[in-house]
Enzyme design. Structure first.
Site, mmCIF file in Angstrom:
data_model
loop_
_atom_site.group_PDB
_atom_site.id
_atom_site.type_symbol
_atom_site.label_atom_id
_atom_site.label_comp_id
_atom_site.label_asym_id
_atom_site.label_seq_id
_atom_site.Cartn_x
_atom_site.Cartn_y
_atom_site.Cartn_z
ATOM 1 N N GLU A 1 0.922 -1.061 -0.062
ATOM 2 C CA GLU A 1 0.109 0.071 0.192
ATOM 3 C C GLU A 1 1.000 1.065 -0.179
ATOM 4 O OE1 GLU A 1 -2.966 0.281 3.279
ATOM 5 O OE2 GLU A 1 -3.502 2.114 2.319
ATOM 6 N N ARG B 1 5.041 -12.698 9.615
ATOM 7 C CA ARG B 1 5.699 -11.472 9.301
ATOM 8 C C ARG B 1 6.894 -11.396 10.355
ATOM 9 N NH1 ARG B 1 3.488 -6.335 9.300
ATOM 10 N NH2 ARG B 1 1.773 -7.095 8.387
ATOM 11 N N LYS C 1 4.113 0.668 10.169
ATOM 12 C CA LYS C 1 4.047 1.927 9.542
ATOM 13 C C LYS C 1 3.787 3.033 10.473
ATOM 14 C CE LYS C 1 3.361 0.143 4.859
ATOM 15 N NZ LYS C 1 2.405 0.267 3.976
#
Ligand code: ATP
Ligand code: MG
Length: 551
Positions: A36, A263, A273
């Site tokens: 994204e 992850r 983020k």
């Protein structure tokens, strides 16, 4: 893509791919990396990039780069550009053009109309808050919206009017009609579209309704003919929805298969983020490429090579179980990568002057020193100049050394790397009592008086005082002092994550260095000349990684 790249292993994913090939489900491999564009890529993304591109390479397949740009509020072209740049830097090339989920907005809209016509989606008049209140919890089933059973024709009309901009933001939404009692919350009539009057970085003002991620992702994969949609574990619970959407749309087989892996969590740093954004915005670091951050832009500036990042990703592999990776593994990959590449040279970070009293002033002597002393096959070398005044590392001397300190002290001897032996017989202090100069004598052979085991003199690095070149050295360390930071910056940030050595001195051979030049300063670590703060006269060096293992 360069053939030098070793494709990432991704063992269990391979097993799935092989199984699908054996079953005849797919006769090819098509993956994608779907960031994204709302932040910079970090090393966690690299862990996803490596198997996606790596497996495609390995199986002779394809890997798309697709921006998942469904949330215009946080997205922007600055991020798009940095992401493209970072993927290329890592050494990968995407197949065909760059794709954007927003390229499919029209197609996604048509799919939504189809779902409505099939009675599998409805326009809901509840507010977002009311929808949330109806959703239920893990233990309690949700409640149906009063609008759930409105007819398909009415929903279709309302959905078209949503698109036409007749209703204010948040007034209505499109929801899938699945099961409000499902034990999986993602299946409780998830929202597919919402009204949001925000300009989009690519479609501008064209749309006032935007599709949700879960709805967009599976259809985008299917449009592109993705075979294996590799994502992180938190999407495991979303997989039933991924499959439901394609099934509801009667998407022809073979449909993409979602595969989840754990992850990356790396100790002493953060990967979210939101937290990275806060560090940048609140100026705890000097920007997205501050060498202390885990972003790829930062690691590049810090001096890591793309090979080191890929080596790290390869070694940690991909697995199903969530885990934290020790920082050690990143530093180890960096050292293993740089060891054969980086010439050994000498620099003194905090100079302490040594006057060699039995060496005549104005005279000098050259020693030849190899750049790659551990590699017998490489003969490159440079000249080191010895003169009456030299600098040694302040840390390598103690006026009153304890037994375990093997380096220089009064009455002791050390070996100057590639040069003579020096024996310290006196010291000079300033008004505050700090040692500012040592008085030594040299000899060509050891005279005894080394403090190492068996009277061995320690080997220390040095530079000639008169001819040394000034440099600024920045010693970067872990950004956090807690191994698994939760984000409490006041308590957890490492106050010593950047230590500056403005008075550093380089050996005279290091002139005219270009930006991005890597070396090992003997005994100190691997370093690189900074790309941004470049100064030919007085270079700025970043420490890439120290030499010693710290676990
Ligand atoms: P957000 O919280 O904004 O969704 P994200 O880290 O998931 O952040 P994306 O841009 O959606 O960011 O990530 C792109 C791809 O990278 C996704 O497939 C995601 O699963 C993967 N990815 C992101 N962070 C990690 C990580 N720490 N380890 C491995 N893969 C990751
Ligand atoms: Mg994401």
């Amino acid at each position: 893509m360069t053939s030098k790249i070793e494709a990432s292993s991704g063992n269990f994913i391979r097993a799935f791919i092989d199984e699908d090939a054996a079953d005849g489900r797919y006769n090819r491999v098509a993956t994608r990396f779907p960031p994204e564009p709302n932040g910079y890529l970090h090393i966690g993304h690299a862990k996803s990039i490596c198997p996606n591109f790596g497996l495609a390479l390995d199986y002779g397949g394809s890997c798309n780069l697709r921006f998942d740009d469904t949330n215009p509020v946080k997205e922007g072209t600055e991020y798009v550009e940095s992401i493209e740049n970072d993927v290329r830097w890592l050494g990968f090339a995407w197949s065909g053009p760059i794709r954007y989920a927003s390229d499919y907005f029209e197609r996604l809209y048509e799919c939504a109309e189809k779902l409505i016509q099939k009675g599998l989606a409805y326009v809901d008049d509840l507010s977002a808050e009311e929808v949330r209140a109806h959703r239920g919890t893990l233990t309690d089933p949700g409640r149906n919206s009063p609008w759930r059973d409105r007819g398909a024709a009415e929903s279709l009309d309302l959905f078209r009017r949503m698109r036409a901009g007749e209703f204010p933001d948040g007034a209505r939404s499109l929801r899938a009609k699945i099961d409000m009692a499902s034990p999986n919350l993602n299946m409780r009539d998830p929202t597919l579209y919402r009204i949001r009057r925000t300009s989009h970085h690519r479609t501008g003002e064209q749309w006032v309704i935007y599709p949700m991620y879960d709805y967009t992702h599976c259809i985008s994969d299917a449009i592109e003919g993705i075979t294996h949609s590799i994502c992180t574990l938190e999407f495991e619970d979303h997989r039933p929805l991924y499959d439901w959407v394609l099934e509801a749309l009667d998407w022809p087989a073979p449909r993409p298969r979602q595969i989840e892996f754990a992850r990356l969590n790396l100790e002493y740093t953060v990967m979210s983020k939101r937290k990275l954004m806060q560090l940048v915005k609140d100026r705890h670091v000097e920007g997205w490429d501050d060498p202390r951050l885990p972003t790829l832009a930062a690691l590049r500036r810090r001096g890591l090579t793309p090979e080191a990042v890929r080596l790290f990703c390869d070694r940690i592999g991909v697995a199903k179980r969530d885990s934290w990776i020790e920082y050690y593994w990143l530093e180890k990959a960096v050292r293993d990568d740089l060891n054969p590449l980086a010439p050994r040279v000498m620099a003194v970070l905090r100079p302490l002057k040594v006057v060699v009293e039995n060496w005549p002033a104005g005279q000098s002597r050259e020693f030849s020193a190899p750049f790659f002393p551990d590699d017998a096959g490489r003969t490159e070398s440079r000249a080191l100049v010895f003169e009456r005044e030299i600098f040694i590392e302040a840390e390598d001397f103690m006026p009153d050394p304890p037994k375990k300190f093997y380096r220089l002290g009064p009455g002791r001897e050390v070996h100057l790397r590639w040069g003579f032996y020096i024996h310290c017989h006196d010291l000079v202090r300033d008004a505050e009592g700090r040692v500012v100069e040592l008085r030594c004598t040299y000899s060509e052979e050891p005279r005894g008086g080394g403090a190492g085991p068996g009277g061995q003199p320690a080997v220390i690095h040095w530079v000639p005082a008169g001819r040394a070149r000034p440099a600024r050295v920045r010693l970067y360390d872990r950004l956090f002092k807690t191994p698994r930071p939760k984000g409490d910056l006041d308590r957890e940030l490492n106050p010593d994550s950047l230590v500056e050595c403005p008075e550093a001195r380089l050996e005279p051979a290091l002139t005219g260095l270009p930006p991005g030049w890597r070396c090992q300063f003997e005994r100190l670590g691997y370093f690189i000349t900074d790309e941004k703060l470049h100064d030919r006269e007085r270079p700025v060096f970043n420490r890439i990684v120290p030499l010693k293992d710290r676990r």
